[in-house]
Motif scaffolding. Structure first.
Motif, PDB file in Angstrom:
ATOM      1  N   UNK A   1      43.323  14.838 -46.639  1.00 52.09           N
ATOM      2  CA  UNK A   1      44.440  13.905 -46.810  1.00 52.09           C
ATOM      3  C   UNK A   1      45.493  14.022 -45.705  1.00 52.09           C
ATOM      4  N   UNK A   2      45.735  15.236 -45.256  1.00 52.87           N
ATOM      5  CA  UNK A   2      46.730  15.435 -44.201  1.00 52.87           C
ATOM      6  C   UNK A   2      46.254  14.791 -42.900  1.00 52.87           C
ATOM      7  N   UNK A   3      44.988  14.958 -42.577  1.00 46.93           N
ATOM      8  CA  UNK A   3      44.435  14.389 -41.353  1.00 46.93           C
ATOM      9  C   UNK A   3      44.445  12.864 -41.398  1.00 46.93           C
ATOM     10  N   UNK A   4      44.101  12.283 -42.542  1.00 47.37           N
ATOM     11  CA  UNK A   4      44.097  10.829 -42.666  1.00 47.37           C
ATOM     12  C   UNK A   4      45.510  10.271 -42.514  1.00 47.37           C
ATOM     13  N   UNK A   5      46.462  10.854 -43.221  1.00 46.07           N
ATOM     14  CA  UNK A   5      47.835  10.335 -43.167  1.00 46.07           C
ATOM     15  C   UNK A   5      48.440  10.560 -41.788  1.00 46.07           C
ATOM     16  N   UNK A   6      48.178  11.718 -41.174  1.00 45.21           N
ATOM     17  CA  UNK A   6      48.728  11.983 -39.845  1.00 45.21           C
ATOM     18  C   UNK A   6      48.145  11.040 -38.800  1.00 45.21           C
TER      19      UNK A   6
END
Length: 140
Positions: A75-80
């Motif tokens: 989720x962090x990679x997608x949002x970033x």
């Protein structure tokens, strides 16, 4: 007569990366995927497939003791990555029904919702691989 020698799990484990190395490699790979996919001016299937491949590769390449960050990574990679696209190429996020003059946060939310299935598939596969790595880890 010669025997084929297979690598034991302990020998193969020497080549595992640390959690920090995997996070950096994942971010670099995702940045390359985003840049390649933005060549046509919008995010498309290459982004989704690349994202899933990056988040599935991360738990396979990390040491067993560093699996937690790879579980939090998707989720962090997608949002970033979507935030970076919103900041530097906002027209690349094209979602049906979104206003043309939508702001950064609106585009980020719309892009996250639009790529929600990609996130679910990638995160689910990553969690399954993490569980398999924990189950298959040799006892120390």
């Amino acid at each position: 007569m010669t025997q084929a020698v297979s690598r034991t799990p302990a020998r193969v484990a020497r080549y595992d990366l640390s959690a920090g190395q995997v996070l950096v490699a994942s971010c670099v790979a995702m940045a390359a995927i985003v840049l390649l996919d933005l060549m046509d001016g919008r995010l498309g299937p290459l982004y989704s497939v690349g994202f899933v491949l990056v988040v599935v590769t991360a738990p396979l390449s990390v040491d067993v003791r560093g699996l937690f960050p790879t579980g939090v990574l998707p989720p962090v990679l997608l949002i970033a990555s979507l935030l970076a696209v919103c900041l530097f190429a906002p027209d690349a996020i094209q979602v049906n029904g979104m206003a043309e003059d939508a702001g950064t946060i609106a585009r980020l939310i719309a892009g996250t919702i639009d790529h929600g299935l990609t996130l679910v598939i990638g995160h689910g596969l990553a969690l399954v691989l993490i569980a398999l790595r924990i189950i298959g880890a040799p006892e120390r």
